[in-house]
Design a protein around this motif. Structure first.
Motif, short mmCIF file in Angstrom:
data_model
loop_
_atom_site.label_atom_id
_atom_site.label_comp_id
_atom_site.label_asym_id
_atom_site.label_seq_id
_atom_site.Cartn_x
_atom_site.Cartn_y
_atom_site.Cartn_z
N TYR A 165 3.87 -42.92 12.09
CA TYR A 165 2.43 -42.75 11.97
C TYR A 165 2.12 -41.49 11.17
N PRO A 166 1.01 -41.48 10.47
CA PRO A 166 0.59 -40.25 9.80
C PRO A 166 -0.06 -39.29 10.80
N ARG A 167 0.06 -38.01 10.53
CA ARG A 167 -0.58 -37.01 11.39
C ARG A 167 -2.05 -36.93 10.98
N GLY A 168 -2.85 -37.89 11.49
CA GLY A 168 -4.22 -38.07 11.04
C GLY A 168 -5.27 -37.42 11.91
N ALA A 169 -6.50 -37.41 11.39
CA ALA A 169 -7.61 -36.71 12.04
C ALA A 169 -8.05 -37.37 13.34
N ASP A 173 -5.83 -32.27 16.02
CA ASP A 173 -6.83 -31.26 15.65
C ASP A 173 -6.53 -30.64 14.30
N ARG A 174 -5.25 -30.57 13.97
CA ARG A 174 -4.85 -30.02 12.69
C ARG A 174 -4.05 -31.11 11.94
N PRO A 175 -4.76 -32.07 11.35
CA PRO A 175 -4.06 -33.16 10.66
C PRO A 175 -3.42 -32.68 9.35
N PHE A 176 -2.45 -33.44 8.89
CA PHE A 176 -1.85 -33.18 7.58
C PHE A 176 -2.82 -33.60 6.48
N THR A 177 -2.74 -32.92 5.36
CA THR A 177 -3.35 -33.44 4.14
C THR A 177 -2.45 -34.56 3.62
N LEU A 178 -2.96 -35.34 2.71
CA LEU A 178 -2.14 -36.40 2.10
C LEU A 178 -0.92 -35.81 1.41
#
Length: 303
Positions: A165-169, A173-178
């Motif tokens: 899974y992506p570290r998404g919003a 609380d601190r998601p990754f940018t693309l």
């Protein structure tokens, strides 16, 4: 269209349907009518629960909780309906989350060997699923992937799937940018290239406005490393406070169309029986099934 689904009766975040053989047989008929040709056991065991009577896990948990031999049932039902069954590994819920990666590897080597001795020659068995989900590069989990992949291929040389899974919003609380996501997964794919055959990223953690870019990036990264790209089109809704109801049909359609645009090779879902089936414990799943099937038939007529 969605042609694959996870099977989840060893869960830690959705309720059991409390189905027996008759209910599962009915649902496999429904899956087949909906075009499902691939079923993936999301995990054959989790902590002190198991989908079959495992001697390996009973040594860990003397009170091992087993409903039935669901593995044999799922294999037989898959064969009846011409589906391919992918076996999901064991998640201790303990070792690997504490950084004890060799212990996680060791129990899975014994557990998957036990499975192979009992069911490895079943004609419906068509793949392996490594159930440990990650969102970022982790050297310890890379060792889990590498060790299990080599071991599984030695038991029976079948394709291996992961569903990260992506570290998404929606989840962090601190998601990754693309860009950060791309950097992490470039490193991961460099490590598992030649070992893992298929990746099906979960699609529910990022904002809908971001999803097309993530899908395109995931497909491009995986293909660059010779890994087949699927999309795990989640059929539950992460946007409501209840954890978790069936997703609203417009959202599911949006995600299907976005995955199509990214030209992924296959769409699977987590997961048909709870969230898309007319037999689901959630009444709204029957409505989602009806709207999906109406749309599916319309798409097929248009070619």
């Amino acid at each position: 269209m969605i042609t694959g689904t996870f099977l989840d009766e060893i869960s830690h975040d959705i309720p059991s349907a409390n189905w027996g053989r008759l209910e599962w047989a009915k649902d496999f008929e429904s899956m087949a009518s909906a075009g499902i040709d691939t079923v993936i056991l999301i995990r054959a065991g989790y902590r002190d629960r198991c989908a079959f009577h495992s001697d390996v896990l009973r040594k860990r948990h003397g009170y091992l909780i087993v409903q039935d031999d669901l593995v044999e049932l799922f294999l037989d039902l898959a064969q009846t309906h011409g589906m391919t069954f992918w076996f999901g590994t064991y998640d201790s819920g303990e070792h690997w989350v504490r950084g004890e990666h060799q212990a996680e590897i060791d129990v899975n080597l014994a557990f998957t060997e036990e499975f192979a001795q009992r069911y490895g020659d079943h004609p419906a068995l068509g793949g392996w699923y490594i159930s440990h989900e990650i969102d970022a590069f982790d050297d310890g989990v890379m060792r889990v992937y590498e060790s299990l992949a080599r071991h599984l291929k030695g038991l029976r040389d079948l394709p291996i799937l992961i569903s990260p899974y992506p570290r998404g919003a929606k989840q962090f609380d601190r998601p990754f940018t693309l860009e950060e996501h791309s950097q992490h997964w470039s490193r991961i794919f460099e490590r598992i290239e030649g070992l893992v055959d298929v990746v099906a990223f979960q699609d529910g953690q990022v904002l809908y406005s971001e999803l097309p870019d993530y899908l395109a990036t995931n497909a491009d990264l995986s293909r660059r490393h010779g890994i087949t790209s699927w999309s795990n089109v989640e059929s539950f809704d992460r946007d409501v406070h209840l954890k978790f109801p069936p997703i609203a049909w417009p959202k599911l359609r949006y995600k299907i169309e976005a995955a199509r645009a990214a030209q992924v090779d296959k769409l699977i879902t987590f997961e048909y029986s709870h969230f898309m089936s007319p037999n689901s414990m959630f009444p709204s799943a029957a409505g989602l099934h009806r709207m999906y099937m109406e749309w599916k038939r319309g798409e097929e007529r248009r070619g």
